[in-house]
Design an enzyme around this catalytic site. Structure first.
Site, PDB file in Angstrom:
ATOM      1  N   ASP A  96       0.856  -1.184   0.000  1.00 30.47           N
ATOM      2  CA  ASP A  96       0.000   0.000   0.000  1.00 30.47           C
ATOM      3  C   ASP A  96       0.891   1.233   0.000  1.00 30.47           C
ATOM      4  O   ASP A  96       1.985   1.214   0.570  1.00 30.47           O
ATOM      5  CB  ASP A  96      -0.909   0.017   1.228  1.00 30.47           C
ATOM      6  N   ASP A 142      -6.910  -1.603  -4.641  1.00 33.70           N
ATOM      7  CA  ASP A 142      -7.957  -1.303  -3.658  1.00 33.70           C
ATOM      8  C   ASP A 142      -8.946  -0.290  -4.228  1.00 33.70           C
ATOM      9  O   ASP A 142     -10.161  -0.425  -4.054  1.00 33.70           O
ATOM     10  CB  ASP A 142      -7.353  -0.732  -2.372  1.00 33.70           C
TER      11      ASP A 142
END
Length: 168
Positions: A123, A141
């Site tokens: 991330d 995501d």
């Protein structure tokens, strides 16, 4: 006899584009960003922030001991399989249904690739206001969230106000 419409399976090219952009961005992150160090993009709102997630959304089950990696891989493949089946049954021109399905498939598989290659998801997008931080996320995501919202809109779960029609 009723002629069958072509399926929306070519929309899987959108899934492939999501996977490509996701993996390219993560390669850039691994090559360019320091771990766990905020790199401001827009002060007070957006940082690049390289971090890792062994769990799911909001680090759900991140500290579960390792079994969750395989659980999330199997879950992503199962969900993607169902969504590909749905895409095959969707008319090709129904982009309001096909595009969201393709986005969720691409996002799910983008994160599965990370789990296979690294044992966790990379991330790197961090949004915040003041001291309130949204959990870091990535392009995969974002595709899953946009696809889920699109599916909710297409299914009518979220009502959309239309303009009133004027009768002559």
């Amino acid at each position: 006899m009723k002629a069958t419409q072509p399926s929306a399976l070519p929309w899987l090219l959108a899934s492939a584009l999501v996977i490509t952009l996701d993996q390219w961005s993560k390669a850039w992150v691994l090559a360019s960003l320091p771990e766990h160090t905020a790199v401001p993009v827009i002060d007070g709102f957006w940082n690049w922030y390289r971090t890792y997630n062994t769990g799911a959304a909001f680090s759900f089950l991140a500290d579960a001991g390792g079994w969750q990696q395989w659980f999330f891989i199997v879950l992503a493949f199962a969900i993607s399989g169902v969504l590909v089946w749905m895409l095959a049954r969707t008319p090709r021109g129904d982009w309001k249904q096909a595009l969201p399905l393709a986005l969720v498939i691409g996002g799910a598989l983008g994160n599965v690739i990370d789990r296979f290659l690294h044992g966790h998801v990379i991330d790197f997008i961090q949004w915040y206001v003041g001291t309130h931080y949204w959990p870091a996320f990535n392009i995969a995501d974002s595709a899953v969230v946009c696809g889920a919202v699109g599916l909710a809109l297409a299914s009518g779960l979220v009502p959309v106000k239309s303009k009133p029609t004027v009768k002559p």
